[in-house]
Design a protein around this motif. Structure first.
Motif, PDB file in Angstrom:
ATOM      1  N   PRO A 139       0.648  -1.454   0.204  1.00 12.30           N
ATOM      2  CA  PRO A 139      -0.021  -0.320   0.109  1.00 12.30           C
ATOM      3  C   PRO A 139       0.812   1.245   0.107  1.00 12.30           C
ATOM      4  CG  PRO A 139       0.295  -0.826   2.377  1.00 12.30           C
ATOM      5  CD  PRO A 139       1.116  -1.824   1.149  1.00 12.30           C
ATOM      6  N   PRO A 140       0.019   1.901  -0.660  1.00 14.40           N
ATOM      7  CA  PRO A 140       1.238   3.545  -0.783  1.00 14.40           C
ATOM      8  C   PRO A 140       1.869   3.695   0.884  1.00 14.40           C
ATOM      9  CG  PRO A 140      -1.191   3.477  -1.451  1.00 14.40           C
ATOM     10  CD  PRO A 140      -1.029   2.336  -1.286  1.00 14.40           C
ATOM     11  N   THR A 141       0.828   3.970   2.636  1.00 20.81           N
ATOM     12  CA  THR A 141       1.264   4.072   3.349  1.00 20.81           C
ATOM     13  C   THR A 141       3.343   3.371   3.682  1.00 20.81           C
ATOM     14  OG1 THR A 141       0.000   2.897   3.948  1.00 20.81           O
ATOM     15  CG2 THR A 141      -0.743   4.043   3.997  1.00 20.81           C
ATOM     16  N   ASP A 145       8.060   8.812   1.630  1.00 18.00           N
ATOM     17  CA  ASP A 145       6.811   9.286   0.901  1.00 18.00           C
ATOM     18  C   ASP A 145       5.375   9.560   0.937  1.00 18.00           C
ATOM     19  OD1 ASP A 145       6.974   8.166  -1.012  1.00 18.00           O
ATOM     20  OD2 ASP A 145       7.473   9.812  -2.554  1.00 18.00           O
ATOM     21  N   GLY A 146       4.362   8.031   1.269  1.00 20.67           N
ATOM     22  CA  GLY A 146       3.010   8.045   1.130  1.00 20.67           C
ATOM     23  C   GLY A 146       2.860   7.966  -0.145  1.00 20.67           C
ATOM     24  N   GLN A 147       3.820   7.749  -0.813  1.00 18.92           N
ATOM     25  CA  GLN A 147       3.291   7.551  -2.793  1.00 18.92           C
ATOM     26  C   GLN A 147       4.273   6.213  -3.137  1.00 18.92           C
ATOM     27  OE1 GLN A 147       3.831  10.829  -5.248  1.00 18.92           O
ATOM     28  NE2 GLN A 147       2.824  12.234  -3.402  1.00 18.92           N
ATOM     29  N   LEU A 148       3.060   5.338  -3.959  1.00 17.32           N
ATOM     30  CA  LEU A 148       3.455   4.236  -4.424  1.00 17.32           C
ATOM     31  C   LEU A 148       4.409   4.853  -5.613  1.00 17.32           C
ATOM     32  CD1 LEU A 148       2.603   1.073  -4.413  1.00 17.32           C
ATOM     33  CD2 LEU A 148       1.406   1.535  -6.597  1.00 17.32           C
ATOM     34  N   PRO A 149       5.934   3.918  -6.032  1.00 15.33           N
ATOM     35  CA  PRO A 149       6.624   4.375  -7.152  1.00 15.33           C
ATOM     36  C   PRO A 149       5.681   4.210  -8.300  1.00 15.33           C
ATOM     37  CG  PRO A 149       7.455   3.623  -5.944  1.00 15.33           C
ATOM     38  CD  PRO A 149       6.189   2.880  -5.377  1.00 15.33           C
ATOM     39  N   ALA A 163      -2.365  -4.028  -5.967  1.00 17.27           N
ATOM     40  CA  ALA A 163      -1.392  -4.366  -4.715  1.00 17.27           C
ATOM     41  C   ALA A 163      -2.890  -4.766  -3.617  1.00 17.27           C
ATOM     42  CB  ALA A 163      -0.800  -3.676  -4.271  1.00 17.27           C
ATOM     43  N   GLY A 164      -2.076  -6.614  -3.064  1.00 21.56           N
ATOM     44  CA  GLY A 164      -2.637  -6.334  -2.500  1.00 21.56           C
ATOM     45  C   GLY A 164      -4.292  -6.843  -2.303  1.00 21.56           C
TER      46      GLY A 164
END
Length: 204
Positions: A139-141, A145-149, A163-164
């Motif tokens: 997850p982004p968390t 930076d809290g963001q998915l590349p 994802a997931g």
């Protein structure tokens, strides 16, 4: 000595296939190492004794993503051959945090069983494509930076899934799969005791 990436992945999959549950699909394998920042190798390359000490402080692992799990194998520091399985996590509950993807050395913190704090794992750019496949399930968390590349987002789009979230009805759990562990950041006190490590089913 296994040097080529394809050969290393082949050896890992061959070893895991001996104990994998029916229907298990191996997606990718990533080689990682613990220890101090890999950039210290550049700083201390002219001091052979110190460089050897740093090398001996590191531990090597393989992270293997399957359709159900993330499996962690130890790896030989001398020939990169896969060793025993040290942890297995459901893929949607993989305890990763503070992930930072970089051009040369990426890093990911993983909460190992029986460890009070998350362990920093360094990933060389040689394994960047495999790493992106692993990052796509997070997850982004989980990222610093809290963001998915973007590269991991591209993997998600190529797979046609988020994802997931993909489920595999009737899929048996991987032997030794562990419940989730609350990630602990470095220098942070654990908020709960770590989950005890169960007897490793891969050992006699």
């Amino acid at each position: 000595m296994a040097i080529r990436r394809a050969k290393q992945k082949q050896q890992v999959i061959e070893k895991l296939s001996q104990s994998a549950p029916p229907g298990e699909v191996f997606i990718t394998t990533v080689h990682v190492e613990t220890g101090p920042s890999p950039w210290l190798n550049v700083l201390f390359e002219e001091i052979p004794g110190l460089l050897l000490i740093i090398a001996l402080m590191r531990r090597m692992y393989f992270l293997t993503l399957t359709n159900t799990s993330v499996v962690i194998n130890s790896a030989s520091r001398w020939n990169n051959r896969p060793g025993e399985v040290v942890a297995v996590f459901p893929r949607h509950l993989f305890p990763a945090s503070q992930v930072k993807r970089a051009r040369v050395w990426s890093k990911i913190y993983v909460q190992f069983p029986n460890q009070a704090k998350a362990t920093r794992l360094n990933v060389h750019g040689y394994w960047r494509n495999e790493l992106d496949q692993l990052l796509a399930i997070l997850p982004p968390t989980a990222f610093h930076d809290g963001q998915l590349p973007p590269q991991a987002q591209a993997v998600q789009e190529a797979q046609g899934q988020f994802a997931g979230q993909q489920q595999f009805p009737g899929q048996q759990p991987f032997p030794g799969q562990l419940p989730p562990v609350q990630p602990q950041f470095p220098n942070q006190q654990p908020v709960q005791p770590p989950v005890p490590m169960e007897k490793n089913p891969y050992q006699n």
